[in-house]
Design a protein around this motif. Structure first.
Motif, short mmCIF file in Angstrom:
data_model
loop_
_atom_site.label_atom_id
_atom_site.label_comp_id
_atom_site.label_asym_id
_atom_site.label_seq_id
_atom_site.Cartn_x
_atom_site.Cartn_y
_atom_site.Cartn_z
N ILE A 1 -6.66 -7.49 19.01
CA ILE A 1 -7.35 -6.36 18.38
C ILE A 1 -6.33 -5.38 17.82
O ILE A 1 -6.47 -4.87 16.70
CB ILE A 1 -8.28 -5.67 19.39
N ALA A 2 -5.28 -5.10 18.59
CA ALA A 2 -4.25 -4.16 18.15
C ALA A 2 -3.60 -4.63 16.85
O ALA A 2 -3.33 -3.82 15.95
CB ALA A 2 -3.20 -3.99 19.24
N LYS A 3 -3.38 -5.92 16.72
CA LYS A 3 -2.74 -6.46 15.51
C LYS A 3 -3.63 -6.27 14.29
O LYS A 3 -3.17 -5.89 13.22
CB LYS A 3 -2.41 -7.94 15.69
N VAL A 4 -4.94 -6.52 14.45
CA VAL A 4 -5.87 -6.33 13.34
C VAL A 4 -5.88 -4.87 12.90
O VAL A 4 -5.80 -4.56 11.70
CB VAL A 4 -7.29 -6.79 13.73
N MET A 5 -5.96 -3.96 13.87
CA MET A 5 -5.97 -2.54 13.53
C MET A 5 -4.68 -2.11 12.85
O MET A 5 -4.68 -1.34 11.89
CB MET A 5 -6.23 -1.70 14.78
N SER A 6 -3.57 -2.61 13.36
CA SER A 6 -2.27 -2.28 12.78
C SER A 6 -2.16 -2.77 11.34
O SER A 6 -1.66 -2.05 10.46
CB SER A 6 -1.15 -2.88 13.64
N ASN A 7 -2.64 -3.98 11.09
CA ASN A 7 -2.59 -4.55 9.74
C ASN A 7 -3.38 -3.70 8.75
O ASN A 7 -2.93 -3.38 7.65
CB ASN A 7 -3.13 -5.98 9.73
N VAL A 8 -4.59 -3.32 9.15
CA VAL A 8 -5.44 -2.51 8.26
C VAL A 8 -4.82 -1.15 8.03
O VAL A 8 -4.77 -0.64 6.90
CB VAL A 8 -6.86 -2.38 8.84
N GLN A 9 -4.31 -0.53 9.10
CA GLN A 9 -3.72 0.81 8.97
C GLN A 9 -2.51 0.78 8.04
O GLN A 9 -2.26 1.75 7.32
CB GLN A 9 -3.34 1.35 10.34
N SER A 10 -1.79 -0.31 8.03
CA SER A 10 -0.61 -0.39 7.17
C SER A 10 -0.99 -0.28 5.69
O SER A 10 -0.19 0.18 4.87
CB SER A 10 0.14 -1.71 7.42
N HIS A 11 -2.22 -0.69 5.36
CA HIS A 11 -2.69 -0.57 3.97
C HIS A 11 -3.44 0.74 3.74
O HIS A 11 -3.38 1.30 2.64
CB HIS A 11 -3.62 -1.74 3.64
N ALA A 12 -4.16 1.22 4.76
CA ALA A 12 -5.03 2.37 4.57
C ALA A 12 -4.30 3.70 4.57
O ALA A 12 -4.54 4.56 3.72
CB ALA A 12 -6.12 2.37 5.65
N THR A 13 -3.41 3.90 5.55
CA THR A 13 -2.77 5.21 5.69
C THR A 13 -1.26 5.14 5.90
O THR A 13 -0.60 6.18 5.93
CB THR A 13 -3.35 5.98 6.91
N SER A 14 -0.71 3.95 6.06
CA SER A 14 0.66 3.80 6.54
C SER A 14 0.75 4.44 7.92
O SER A 14 -0.18 4.36 8.70
CB SER A 14 1.67 4.40 5.56
N ASN A 15 1.86 5.12 8.19
CA ASN A 15 2.09 5.61 9.57
C ASN A 15 1.48 6.98 9.81
O ASN A 15 1.26 7.76 8.87
CB ASN A 15 3.58 5.68 9.83
N PRO A 16 1.24 7.32 11.08
CA PRO A 16 0.91 8.71 11.42
C PRO A 16 2.12 9.60 11.12
O PRO A 16 3.25 9.12 10.99
CB PRO A 16 0.63 8.66 12.92
N ASN A 17 1.87 10.89 11.04
CA ASN A 17 2.92 11.86 10.73
C ASN A 17 4.12 11.68 11.64
O ASN A 17 4.00 11.68 12.87
CB ASN A 17 2.33 13.27 10.89
N SER A 18 5.30 11.53 11.04
CA SER A 18 6.51 11.25 11.82
C SER A 18 6.86 12.41 12.76
O SER A 18 7.22 12.19 13.93
CB SER A 18 7.68 10.97 10.87
N ILE A 19 6.74 13.63 12.27
CA ILE A 19 7.10 14.80 13.07
C ILE A 19 6.14 14.96 14.24
O ILE A 19 6.54 15.25 15.37
CB ILE A 19 7.10 16.06 12.18
N ALA A 20 4.85 14.76 13.97
CA ALA A 20 3.85 14.87 15.03
C ALA A 20 4.04 13.79 16.10
O ALA A 20 3.72 14.01 17.27
CB ALA A 20 2.44 14.78 14.44
N GLN A 21 4.57 12.62 15.69
CA GLN A 21 4.85 11.59 16.69
C GLN A 21 5.93 12.03 17.66
O GLN A 21 5.84 11.79 18.87
CB GLN A 21 5.25 10.28 16.00
N LYS A 22 6.96 12.68 17.16
CA LYS A 22 8.01 13.22 18.05
C LYS A 22 7.41 14.27 18.99
O LYS A 22 7.75 14.31 20.19
CB LYS A 22 9.13 13.84 17.22
#
Length: 395
Positions: free
Chosen positions: A255-276
């Motif tokens: 399931i995680a792989k499917v979600m990751s694949n879709v997110q890579s096309h839909a939004t790319s990554n979450p905010n880099s600064i907020a991740q830190k």
């Protein structure tokens, strides 16, 4: 104009609509008090903000892996082990742009057209719309106030059909604040394992529990439960980081792989600064969180006691989150200052127009005999709002 029928059928969030109206009136200089927002009124703790500032100064402002940085995924895994007794690997974790985005990813990953998701109600307004966005069918199972707004495993099992793909559990709950007892969750898990049904467990309010109560993560109830459960969480409520937009899921790797694949096309990554900043939140001290929780508990106690002292309305004491559902059934059919109360929408409209207080109608949550108050606001505002309620009901 040719538009998508599916997207056009999605209704706007009434909670955000109410909050926007409140802010508009406030900006116009009107003496309005708002109880619609679902966000802590506390500031983000200093060590979390400092981590974000360091990230900016260090130039950590580029793309990251679509499903989150390895550093943040490892911090999330440590959180699950430390707080929930769950062992996950980074491959099980997907970091998204808030828990709301995580939920959209979840339903997109597990649903096909016509698949059903059982949703206990009253429920958060966005759940059914998210299911519909993924061509699923929301199936509501209602719990009354006399049942403390929690459904039984028997009620859920009675709603299962061959098209049931998932059951959604939100504990503590928005809008009711109620928490499911461990024994009820165990029975739900037993049924889901037997029928091979996913459990979507929204645990965003897990640390906002009162009276010494502890939350049970559904995935912690055995290996089979963990395989079928998709845990949804984030940093918004616990760490007063609503605007930072970091949510995450823990699920089986497929399931995680499917979600990751879709997110890579839909939004790319979450905010880099907020991740830190999220790493600092998850790995940092909890003392400020406990201070916030204790203050919410004081506000809850005051709000519930005060509502129950006012003729015509009542409220049961929520277990957690920062919401209280006020029962207005005794007001239905009554006219207040020329406005007839026919349900939660007319009550909320009259209350806003006549008393300048913004609350959220329960109709959007599946209970037209209630309105939701948020006590994620100052005690001063709470006292003022309830004073106005008392005066409003005497009009």
């Amino acid at each position: 104009m040719y538009l998508s029928e599916k997207y056009s059928s999605i209704s706007p969030s009434p909670t955000l609509t109410i909050d926007a109206k409140y802010k508009e009136m406030k900006a116009a200089g009107m003496d309005v008090v708002g109880f619609g927002a679902g966000e802590p009124d506390f500031d983000t703790p200093a060590h979390i903000k400092d981590a974000a500032i360091r990230a900016i100064n260090d130039g950590f402002t580029k793309y990251t892996p679509a499903s989150g940085t390895p550093e943040l995924k490892k911090a999330i895994c440590r959180k699950f082990e430390r707080e929930n007794g769950l062992e996950y690997l980074p491959e099980n974790i997907v970091v998204s742009n808030g828990a709301k985005h995580s939920l959209v990813n979840v339903f997109g990953a597990i649903l096909n057209p016509g698949d059903e998701v059982i949703i206990p109600a009253p429920c958060w307004v966005s759940y059914p719309e998210m299911v519909r966005l993924s061509d699923g069918v929301p199936v509501f199972v209602y719990a009354s106030e006399s049942e403390r707004f929690t459904v039984s495993a028997q009620q859920i099992e009675a709603a299962v059909t061959p098209r049931t793909r998932a059951i959604l559990i939100n504990s503590p709950s928005n809008p009711t604040g109620m928490c499911y007892p461990k024994e009820v969750l165990e029975r739900i898990v037993e049924m889901c394992v037997k029928k091979n049904i996913y459990i979507v467990s929204d645990e965003i309010y897990e640390h906002l529990l009162y009276d010494g109560k502890k939350n049970t993560s559904v995935a912690s109830l055995g290996d089979e439960a963990r395989f079928l459960t998709i845990v949804v969480n984030g940093v918004s409520k616990t760490y007063a980081m609503t605007g930072w937009r970091i949510g995450y899921t823990a699920s089986n790797a497929q399931i995680a792989k499917v979600m990751s694949n879709v997110q890579s096309h839909a939004t790319s990554n979450p905010n880099s600064i907020a991740q830190k900043a999220a790493v600092a939140a998850l790995d940092g001290p909890m003392d400020t969180i406990y201070v916030m929780r204790d203050e919410f508990e004081k506000r809850r106690n005051y709000m519930v006691e005060r509502i129950n002292s006012i003729d015509g309305v009542s409220c049961i004491k929520p277990d957690g989150a920062f919401y209280a559902m006020m029962n207005i059934s005794k007001l239905l059919g009554r006219t207040i200052d020329g406005m007839e109360i026919t349900g939660s929408n007319s009550f909320a409209q009259a209350f806003l127009e006549k008393a300048m207080v913004a609350v959220v109608p329960g109709s959007g949550f599946g209970s037209d005999e209630h309105v939701r108050w948020s006590y994620a606001t100052s005690m001063e505002n709470i006292k003022s709002g309830l004073d106005r309620l008392e005066s409003f009901l005497k009009m």
